[in-house]
Enzyme design. Structure first.
Site, PDB file in Angstrom:
ATOM      1  CG  HIS A  52      42.506  48.715  40.484  1.00  0.00           C
ATOM      2  ND1 HIS A  52      41.761  48.886  41.628  1.00  0.00           N
ATOM      3  CD2 HIS A  52      43.558  47.934  40.857  1.00  0.00           C
ATOM      4  CE1 HIS A  52      42.346  48.265  42.639  1.00  0.00           C
ATOM      5  NE2 HIS A  52      43.432  47.665  42.194  1.00  0.00           N
ATOM      6  CG  HIS A  54      45.626  44.995  40.526  1.00  0.00           C
ATOM      7  ND1 HIS A  54      46.248  45.926  41.312  1.00  0.00           N
ATOM      8  CD2 HIS A  54      46.390  44.906  39.397  1.00  0.00           C
ATOM      9  CE1 HIS A  54      47.334  46.378  40.709  1.00  0.00           C
ATOM     10  NE2 HIS A  54      47.432  45.773  39.542  1.00  0.00           N
ATOM     11  CG  ASP A  56      43.417  42.384  45.097  1.00  0.00           C
ATOM     12  OD1 ASP A  56      43.719  42.828  43.974  1.00  0.00           O
ATOM     13  OD2 ASP A  56      43.704  42.989  46.158  1.00  0.00           O
ATOM     14  CG  HIS A  57      40.553  45.610  43.836  1.00  0.00           C
ATOM     15  ND1 HIS A  57      40.111  46.635  44.631  1.00  0.00           N
ATOM     16  CD2 HIS A  57      41.795  45.295  44.295  1.00  0.00           C
ATOM     17  CE1 HIS A  57      41.038  46.934  45.528  1.00  0.00           C
ATOM     18  NE2 HIS A  57      42.075  46.135  45.338  1.00  0.00           N
ATOM     19  CG  HIS A 109      47.482  50.732  42.474  1.00  0.00           C
ATOM     20  ND1 HIS A 109      48.475  50.209  43.263  1.00  0.00           N
ATOM     21  CD2 HIS A 109      46.566  49.727  42.308  1.00  0.00           C
ATOM     22  CE1 HIS A 109      48.188  48.963  43.570  1.00  0.00           C
ATOM     23  NE2 HIS A 109      47.043  48.637  43.000  1.00  0.00           N
ATOM     24  CG  ASP A 126      44.313  48.654  45.796  1.00  0.00           C
ATOM     25  OD1 ASP A 126      43.414  48.670  46.647  1.00  0.00           O
ATOM     26  OD2 ASP A 126      44.809  47.593  45.351  1.00  0.00           O
ATOM     27  CG  HIS A 164      43.939  46.331  50.180  1.00  0.00           C
ATOM     28  ND1 HIS A 164      44.073  44.962  50.140  1.00  0.00           N
ATOM     29  CD2 HIS A 164      43.949  46.753  48.889  1.00  0.00           C
ATOM     30  CE1 HIS A 164      44.164  44.566  48.876  1.00  0.00           C
ATOM     31  NE2 HIS A 164      44.089  45.635  48.096  1.00  0.00           N
TER      32      HIS A 164
END
Length: 254
Positions: A52, A54, A56-57, A109, A126, A164
């Site tokens: 996805h 985001h 942080d990915h 999400h 996530d 995570h």
């Protein structure tokens, strides 16, 4: 292939499937640093899978492409994800780094979230966490519940590789929901031991999550009873149960 997780940021995990030569399929590299560090020990990325949009990915992808310009990058069809070389959608079958993956569309999400299933592993970003699930940033409770139901239907032994390390905090909430679940108590004890030793609690398995994760247990009598107490009436269906669980978790403090 060997499965390993490279810690990134505070609690992110960059998953890698590594063959005997050091070639690695890299999943959700929000930070390129741990991948570049591993490269000094012989790891060579052969493909990148993104679940996805985001940051942080996906944030480490440009640096990886600077180092390996021909690296294929598989990602959902979302303009917020740049640098993709192949867009993937539900029921797609791809070959990345010599491994075949089935792609599952799992919105909730985010609206374009996908998961990759291959080599006995589920890379779910996530959407699903051990003993938990992702927040509903863009999707609905019905979408997320349906997405989790699809993941829960995978083979028992499938390794759950989520984005995570949240298991310890998720366990506290799960125990508040199902305090009399013996499988959950055993998993929570294992998690406490692993974290005390500085070890990861992941991967989990689909069988473990079905037995312990309240978000996969919306049809369980104990979970429905807890939600009925919170709502003041019996939930009308599993989606209402899930929606209230997610609201509860959003404000939960252990």
């Amino acid at each position: 292939m060997r499965l390993t997780a490279l810690p990134a940021f505070d609690d992110n995990l960059v998953w890698c499937l590594i063959d005997d030569t050091g070639r690695a399929i890299v999943v959700d590299p929000g930070d390129a640093t741990p991948v570049l560090d591993a490269a000094r020990d012989g790891l060579v990325p052969s493909a990148v899978l993104l679940t996805h949009h985001h940051h942080d990915h996906i944030g480490g992808v440009p640096a990886l492409l600077d180092r390996w310009p021909e690296l294929p990058v598989f990602a959902p069809d979302d303009v917020r994800i740049e640098h993709a070389t192949q867009r993937v959608g539900d029921a797609a079958r791809i070959e990345a780094g010599g491994v075949r993956f089935d792609v599952m569309f799992v919105p909730g999400h985010t609206r374009s979230h996908v998961a990759f299933v291959g080599a006995g592993s589920l890379f779910c970003g996530d959407t699903l966490f051990s003993l938990g699930c992702g927040r509903l940033f863009e999707g609905t409770a019905a979408q997320m519940h349906a997405s989790l139901a699809r993941l829960a239907a995978l083979d028992d032994a499938t390794r759950v590789c989520c984005g995570h390390e949240y298991t310890e905090s998720n366990a506290a909430f799960a125990l508040a929901v199902e305090p009399d679940n013996p499988a959950l108590h055993a998993r929570a004890a294992e998690v406490r031991m692993l974290r005390a030793q500085g070890r990861l609690t992941l991967p989990s398995t689909i069988a473990s999550e079905r037995a312990c994760n309240p978000f996969l247990r919306c049809d369980a009598a104990a979970v429905r009873d807890r939600i009925a107490t919170r709502l003041g009436h019996a939930p009308s269906d599993d989606v209402e149960t899930f929606a209230e669980l997610r609201r509860w978790k959003d404000g939960f403090r252990s």
